[in-house]
Scaffold this motif. Structure first.
Motif, PDB file in Angstrom:
ATOM      1  N   HIS A 102     -11.576  -2.913  -5.447  1.00 54.88           N
ATOM      2  CA  HIS A 102     -10.153  -2.704  -5.768  1.00 54.88           C
ATOM      3  C   HIS A 102      -9.290  -2.843  -4.499  1.00 54.88           C
ATOM      4  O   HIS A 102      -8.268  -3.519  -4.495  1.00 54.88           O
ATOM      5  N   GLU A 158      -6.167  -5.562  -3.455  1.00 50.81           N
ATOM      6  CA  GLU A 158      -4.843  -5.182  -2.956  1.00 50.81           C
ATOM      7  C   GLU A 158      -4.594  -5.789  -1.573  1.00 50.81           C
ATOM      8  O   GLU A 158      -3.514  -6.315  -1.294  1.00 50.81           O
ATOM      9  N   HIS A 216      -6.776   1.946 -11.685  1.00 50.04           N
ATOM     10  CA  HIS A 216      -6.460   3.324 -11.281  1.00 50.04           C
ATOM     11  C   HIS A 216      -6.836   4.310 -12.395  1.00 50.04           C
ATOM     12  O   HIS A 216      -7.293   5.417 -12.128  1.00 50.04           O
ATOM     13  N   HIS A 220      -2.837   8.666  -3.362  1.00 50.11           N
ATOM     14  CA  HIS A 220      -2.867   7.223  -3.122  1.00 50.11           C
ATOM     15  C   HIS A 220      -2.405   6.462  -4.374  1.00 50.11           C
ATOM     16  O   HIS A 220      -1.507   5.617  -4.315  1.00 50.11           O
ATOM     17  N   GLU A 235       1.138   4.208  -5.182  1.00 49.79           N
ATOM     18  CA  GLU A 235       1.135   2.821  -5.662  1.00 49.79           C
ATOM     19  C   GLU A 235       1.799   2.727  -7.047  1.00 49.79           C
ATOM     20  O   GLU A 235       2.732   1.950  -7.244  1.00 49.79           O
TER      21      GLU A 235
HETATM   22 FE   FE2 Z   1      -4.780   0.860  -5.891  1.00 52.79          FE
END
Ligand code: FE2
Ligand code: FE2
Length: 217
Positions: free
Chosen positions: A126, A130, A157, A201, A205
């Motif tokens: 993941h 990103e 997520h 986190h 995002e």
């Molecule tokens: Fe992420």
């Protein structure tokens, strides 16, 4: 608008320190943050008036993450991606040790090392999406990009959110049994930190960075 009817994610964004309060009450502010505070409190059986009071008492903003995309991406990489990369292997090492040494005990977190390893592997893939695709597109000013890459990240997520629920179950909400050895206690503390960091986190995002490129539907 009163706090009771404000969405959990908006409180998490606009009120520094709110995420810690939500974590303490197990209110999900990252993947299920589109619920009014009153509904989220009811779902978790939290006293709404006390929760509102707690949120109102929060001190003024200190050490909040930046909101401007370039600075926020730098912050996410340094504060979360790199920190997860350092902390997961250590937690996995400790879990293997605890599971080997204490496998006869009923409270032994059997399967924890495997679960952490799976989380770490999926997270690494993941992160790479990103770091190699999404963030460079954003840095290049990709406001007109389709929402698909973002949607894909948000779906991943949600899977992390489910994995965190399993992590909490395996570690009895990060509370070691009485008389647990130092490694066992350190392991659960490390797992709790991973949980807190991952939720912060994903919140940054989902709720702060991504909406600047593809507004939530
Ligand atoms: Fe992420
Ligand atoms: Fe990330």
């Amino acid at each position: 608008m009163s706090l009771e009817t404000t969405l959990v994610r908006d409180i998490a964004i606009g009120r520094p320190g709110a995420t810690a309060v939500f974590r303490r009450h197990k209110i999900d502010f990252c993947c299920n943050g589109a619920a009014p505070l009153a509904d989220a409190a009811e779902r978790r059986g939290v006293n709404l008036a006390a929760l509102v009071q707690e949120l109102e008492n929060l001190a003024a903003a200190k050490g909040a993450a930046p909101t401007e995309p370039e600075a926020l991406i730098d912050h996410i990489l340094e504060r979360y991606h790199e920190v997860h990369r350092r902390e997961f292997p250590e937690a996995i090492r400790m879990a293997k040790r605890v599971e080997a040494v204490h496998r006869e005990k009923p409270a032994c977190p059997s399967g924890l090392a495997d679960h952490l390893t799976l989380m770490f592997e999926e997270l690494e893939s993941h992160h790479q999406k990103e770091e190699l695709m999404l963030f460079p597109m954003m840095r290049a000013g990709g406001v007109q990009m389709t929402g698909l890459p973002i949607q894909r990240m948000m779906t991943e997520h949600e899977i992390v959110g489910e994995q965190l629920e399993t992590l909490a179950e395996l570690t009895t909400d990060f509370i070691p049994p009485s008389g647990a050895c130092t490694t066992w206690r350190a392991l659960y503390q490390a797992c709790q930190k991973l949980d807190e960091d991952l939720r912060e986190h994903m919140h940054l995002e989902n709720n702060v960075l991504f909406p600047q490129f593809a507004p939530p539907v």
